[in-house]
Design a protein around this motif. Structure first.
Motif, short mmCIF file in Angstrom:
data_model
loop_
_atom_site.label_atom_id
_atom_site.label_comp_id
_atom_site.label_asym_id
_atom_site.label_seq_id
_atom_site.Cartn_x
_atom_site.Cartn_y
_atom_site.Cartn_z
N ASN A 341 5.78 7.28 -0.58
CA ASN A 341 5.23 6.97 -1.90
C ASN A 341 4.28 5.77 -1.80
OD1 ASN A 341 5.60 5.01 -4.35
ND2 ASN A 341 5.85 7.08 -5.16
N GLY A 342 3.12 5.89 -2.42
CA GLY A 342 2.10 4.85 -2.30
C GLY A 342 2.59 3.47 -2.70
N SER A 343 3.30 3.37 -3.83
CA SER A 343 3.79 2.07 -4.30
C SER A 343 4.77 1.46 -3.31
CB SER A 343 4.49 2.21 -5.65
OG SER A 343 3.61 2.74 -6.58
N THR A 344 5.63 2.33 -2.77
CA THR A 344 6.60 1.85 -1.79
C THR A 344 5.88 1.28 -0.58
OG1 THR A 344 8.08 3.61 -2.50
CG2 THR A 344 8.61 2.53 -0.41
N PHE A 345 4.88 2.02 -0.12
CA PHE A 345 4.11 1.59 1.04
C PHE A 345 3.44 0.24 0.76
CE2 PHE A 345 0.12 1.52 3.49
CZ PHE A 345 0.63 1.67 4.77
N LEU A 346 2.79 0.13 -0.40
CA LEU A 346 2.10 -1.11 -0.74
C LEU A 346 3.06 -2.29 -0.78
CD1 LEU A 346 -0.55 -0.28 -3.49
CD2 LEU A 346 -0.65 -0.01 -1.01
N SER A 347 4.24 -2.06 -1.37
CA SER A 347 5.21 -3.14 -1.49
C SER A 347 5.69 -3.60 -0.12
CB SER A 347 6.42 -2.69 -2.31
OG SER A 347 6.01 -2.41 -3.63
N ARG A 348 5.91 -2.64 0.76
CA ARG A 348 6.39 -3.01 2.10
C ARG A 348 5.32 -3.73 2.90
NH1 ARG A 348 10.20 2.17 3.57
NH2 ARG A 348 11.49 1.87 1.71
N MET A 349 4.09 -3.28 2.73
CA MET A 349 2.99 -3.97 3.42
C MET A 349 2.83 -5.38 2.84
SD MET A 349 1.85 -2.01 5.84
CE MET A 349 0.16 -2.45 6.28
N LYS A 350 3.00 -5.50 1.55
CA LYS A 350 2.86 -6.81 0.91
C LYS A 350 3.94 -7.77 1.42
CE LYS A 350 2.61 -9.23 -3.51
NZ LYS A 350 2.48 -9.15 -4.97
N GLU A 351 5.13 -7.24 1.62
CA GLU A 351 6.22 -8.05 2.20
C GLU A 351 5.80 -8.71 3.50
OE1 GLU A 351 9.86 -6.08 3.18
OE2 GLU A 351 10.75 -7.79 2.10
N LYS A 352 4.94 -8.03 4.24
CA LYS A 352 4.46 -8.56 5.52
C LYS A 352 3.19 -9.39 5.33
CE LYS A 352 7.43 -5.64 7.43
NZ LYS A 352 8.75 -6.16 7.86
N GLY A 353 2.81 -9.60 4.07
CA GLY A 353 1.61 -10.41 3.80
C GLY A 353 0.32 -9.62 3.90
N VAL A 354 0.43 -8.28 3.84
CA VAL A 354 -0.77 -7.44 3.98
C VAL A 354 -1.02 -6.69 2.68
CG1 VAL A 354 -1.79 -5.50 5.22
CG2 VAL A 354 -0.45 -7.23 6.46
N LEU A 355 -2.19 -6.90 2.08
CA LEU A 355 -2.52 -6.29 0.79
C LEU A 355 -3.51 -5.14 0.99
CD1 LEU A 355 -2.98 -9.56 -1.31
CD2 LEU A 355 -0.92 -8.16 -1.05
N VAL A 356 -3.08 -3.93 0.64
CA VAL A 356 -3.94 -2.75 0.72
C VAL A 356 -3.80 -1.97 -0.58
CG1 VAL A 356 -3.94 -2.57 3.24
CG2 VAL A 356 -2.09 -1.50 1.91
N ARG A 357 -4.50 -0.85 -0.72
CA ARG A 357 -4.37 -0.02 -1.93
C ARG A 357 -3.94 1.39 -1.56
NH1 ARG A 357 -9.04 -0.34 -6.40
NH2 ARG A 357 -7.46 0.77 -7.60
N SER A 358 -3.44 2.10 -2.58
CA SER A 358 -3.04 3.49 -2.32
C SER A 358 -3.65 4.41 -3.37
CB SER A 358 -1.52 3.63 -2.33
OG SER A 358 -1.02 3.51 -3.65
N TRP A 359 -3.81 5.67 -3.01
CA TRP A 359 -4.28 6.73 -3.91
C TRP A 359 -3.35 7.92 -3.75
CZ3 TRP A 359 -7.78 3.02 -3.24
CH2 TRP A 359 -8.81 2.87 -4.18
N ASN A 360 -3.35 8.80 -4.71
CA ASN A 360 -2.68 10.08 -4.55
C ASN A 360 -3.61 11.17 -5.04
OD1 ASN A 360 -1.05 12.48 -5.53
ND2 ASN A 360 0.50 11.34 -4.37
N PHE A 361 -3.97 12.07 -4.14
CA PHE A 361 -4.75 13.26 -4.51
C PHE A 361 -4.52 14.32 -3.45
CE2 PHE A 361 -8.11 12.55 -1.40
CZ PHE A 361 -8.15 11.17 -1.26
N LYS A 362 -4.83 15.55 -3.77
CA LYS A 362 -4.54 16.67 -2.87
C LYS A 362 -3.05 16.66 -2.47
CE LYS A 362 -9.07 17.52 -0.80
NZ LYS A 362 -9.16 18.97 -1.09
N ASN A 363 -2.17 16.34 -3.43
CA ASN A 363 -0.72 16.31 -3.17
C ASN A 363 -0.37 15.46 -1.96
OD1 ASN A 363 0.03 18.05 -5.32
ND2 ASN A 363 -0.75 19.78 -4.11
N GLN A 364 -1.05 14.35 -1.83
CA GLN A 364 -0.87 13.51 -0.66
C GLN A 364 -1.05 12.05 -1.07
OE1 GLN A 364 -0.37 14.22 2.86
NE2 GLN A 364 -0.18 11.98 2.82
#
Lengths: 388, 388
Positions: A341-364
């Motif tokens: 899940n995009g939000s989960t991924f972002l939160s975990r990356m943020k925990e490591k001090g890394v800020l990125v973004r996520s999208w969802n399209f094409k069921n992915q």
């Protein structure tokens, strides 16, 4: 090449998500302000998510396609030298910038409309062409400022999915143009996918479609195109076509914090946007002088593209190391699929001090990561290996 | 007190105008660019007129109500300290500014809409309330950005002449409000006349009218009001009235070159403007940080008002010396009648290195002169004595 992270990695991610709250999102959301989230690309919630008190703990700021290789020293010096004049409107200085941009783009001054960042201009175009229920043909996904503003005044969006390689489908976009079409909006290279259309293909598209409806080509990332500036559709404008090209200093010039953008088009097309624009009156004096110093600084621009390319190679290495698919990027960011899940991924990356973004399209779910300094890409790679 | 320059002076002026071309206006006009003159207060021709190559020869820049007593040292230091971060969008920093402005105005954050200068916000309001042929009740003359943008989208202007003392006639404006009225636009203190309405009278007006139509109060010069900030209509907003207050950092803060303004209103009123606004995304990082340092710097603001007052007394002395009428000014500029064609007057003043503006209304030419440094007012006084 695999198209996404492995199933094992996805399962591992899901398990972790269920077992622990890594980041206290609600408390971050509470920082949300009345920022104009309905229209600007990032929502209040997203903005709040990226909020770090004093930016402490941030190892890699890779969520907004900023360019840490700029602004140039010349640009910074131009600001420093002008601070004592901050109380004066930059009337003459803005006119000088407009002249310099016109010369750089090979058009006359009346073909240039300035804005404090291209968002101002995307708003003006979105409103101008979205009013009265006009249909705007766009890719899905796309950079969504212009579409959001168009919808805000009653415009209708006709969305054409990108193909499996995340490329815009120009043929299908052309097929969608009809008598109700008020604008075709395209981005090259494309945000958020990082893909590109060749200069010739885009010019052919513009030349063919623009007899039926105006085409707005967002060239925010054109300097990163493999063909460089020769991929631009400015030549269509020079030939008097029904084409509006939009460019920004936020990317290759590293001016995201300074706010300078411009449109290049026939005066009669710019006249449609001007009722919703201040024509550059929103540009600050520091920004005007910095842009004047930077606009044709080819040595700096070439360095900026080169540094981005070097960091991009580091990123590719990290993505391959975890078995992630690499969508070839022709911008200062890249997109790859995530089995999480995009939000989960972002939160975990943020925990490591890394800020990125996520999208969802094409069921992915997809991650979009900006290209930063090498230390930032290393921090990203390290975090990614731990998170997946 | 005489209401204008003497007939003898006017004749002298006319004779001179017929006998010599003092300034080659056509060549200056040729510098005109495609600046968005249809909507922003100053036309291409006017802008070109004020163009001086490198500002050489300018002894007094008094045509744009700029404030040479700002920005504060704190504001400049905030910019200097942040230049290395210019590549980053000021997401968090803008949110912090919005919080600080909300606290300063005594409202919640969702009552604030930021813009890169108030012109952005006047545009958003002009478009929002001018669309669909809405009627906008205004003074004549008035600061004309909002009215011009309203007209640009089909809005109709209902103009109420100022009285013989150049005061807005609030009673007549109230009488002009009817079912077709989409907005009442008022400026206090008033631009270009420099006159003021008392805080109580303006609040009574707002409280009474706002049940029939929204009232937009442009308080760009409110810090110069004899009652100071207590003359503001912010309290009407705090009470939930149908009132939008617009403020700018361009005047008392000396930020004209930095571009920061904001509206204070109920969220549902701001929501009408947001489709035509980027909600502050157009503010540059230098401007955001400088404004955050300056917003509640009472010592600086008080100094800024005091310096302006001292220069204003010098101006009054010069006006009286040539027998010109003094319209009492409650802003950082003043207006006085001239017995000479406005363009002729401006050209002659420019010859002496003094840049001012002219208006024509009530069958009378008027000069508007901004309050600058003391040396600028002395240059103005000297030039005026020679020109009339």
């Amino acid at each position: 090449m695999k198209t996404s992270l492995t199933r094992r990695q996805a399962l591992k991610a899901g398990t972790l998500a269920a077992s622990a709250a890594f980041v206290n999102l609600p408390s971050l959301f509470a920082r949300s302000s009345s920022y104009n989230a309905e229209f600007v690309s990032m929502t209040d919630e997203e903005r709040a998510f990226y909020y770090f008190e004093g930016q402490e703990g941030v190892k890699a700021r890779l969520f907004a396609n900023e360019n840490p290789f700029g602004p140039s020293e010349k640009a910074i010096a131009a600001i420093t030298n002008s601070l004592k004049d901050s109380y004066m409107y930059p009337f003459d200085e803005r006119a000088e910038l407009q002249r310099k941009i016109a010369a750089y783009e090979g058009v006359s001054e009346d073909h240039i409309l300035l804005g404090a960042g291209s968002t101002q201009l995307l708003m003006a175009a979105g409103v101008a062409f979205g009013m009265k229920g006009g249909e705007i043909v766009i890719s899905h996904p796309t950079f969504d400022s212009l579409p959001k503003y168009a919808e805000g005044v009653g415009g209708k969006l006709v969305k054409i999915d990108v193909d499996n390689g995340l490329n815009q489908q120009l043929g299908k976009m052309a097929d969608a143009v009809n008598a109700k079409t008020s604008l075709v909006y395209t981005v090259n290279p494309m945000n958020p996918t990082g893909t590109q259309v060749s200069g010739q293909e885009m010019r052919d598209f513009c030349n063919s479609i623009s007899s039926k409806a105006p085409v707005f080509v967002d060239e925010a990332y054109i300097d990163y195109h493999p063909e460089g500036l020769t991929a631009s559709t400015i030549s269509c404008v020079q030939q008097g076509k029904n084409v509006i090209v939009c460019k920004t200093f936020s990317k290759v010039h590293g001016f995201a914090g300074l706010r300078v953008g411009y449109c290049v088009a026939r005066p009669d097309l710019l006249a449609k946007m001007k009722p919703f624009s201040t024509g550059g009156f929103d540009l600050s004096r520091p920004a005007v002088l910095a842009a004047t110093a930077s606009v044709d600084d080819k040595a700096f621009l070439s360095m900026s593209v080169q540094q981005t390319e070097e960091s991009k190679q580091l990123l590719y290495k990290g993505l391959k190391a975890v078995g992630a698919s690499v969508i070839p990027s022709f911008t200062n960011f890249a997109m790859f699929p995530i089995d999480m899940n995009g939000s989960t991924f972002l939160s975990r990356m943020k925990e490591k001090g890394v800020l990125v973004r996520s999208w969802n399209f094409k069921n992915q779910d997809w991650c979009r990561v900006s290209i930063g300094r090498k230390d930032e890409m290393e921090a990203f790679n390290k975090a990614l290996a731990q998170v997946v």
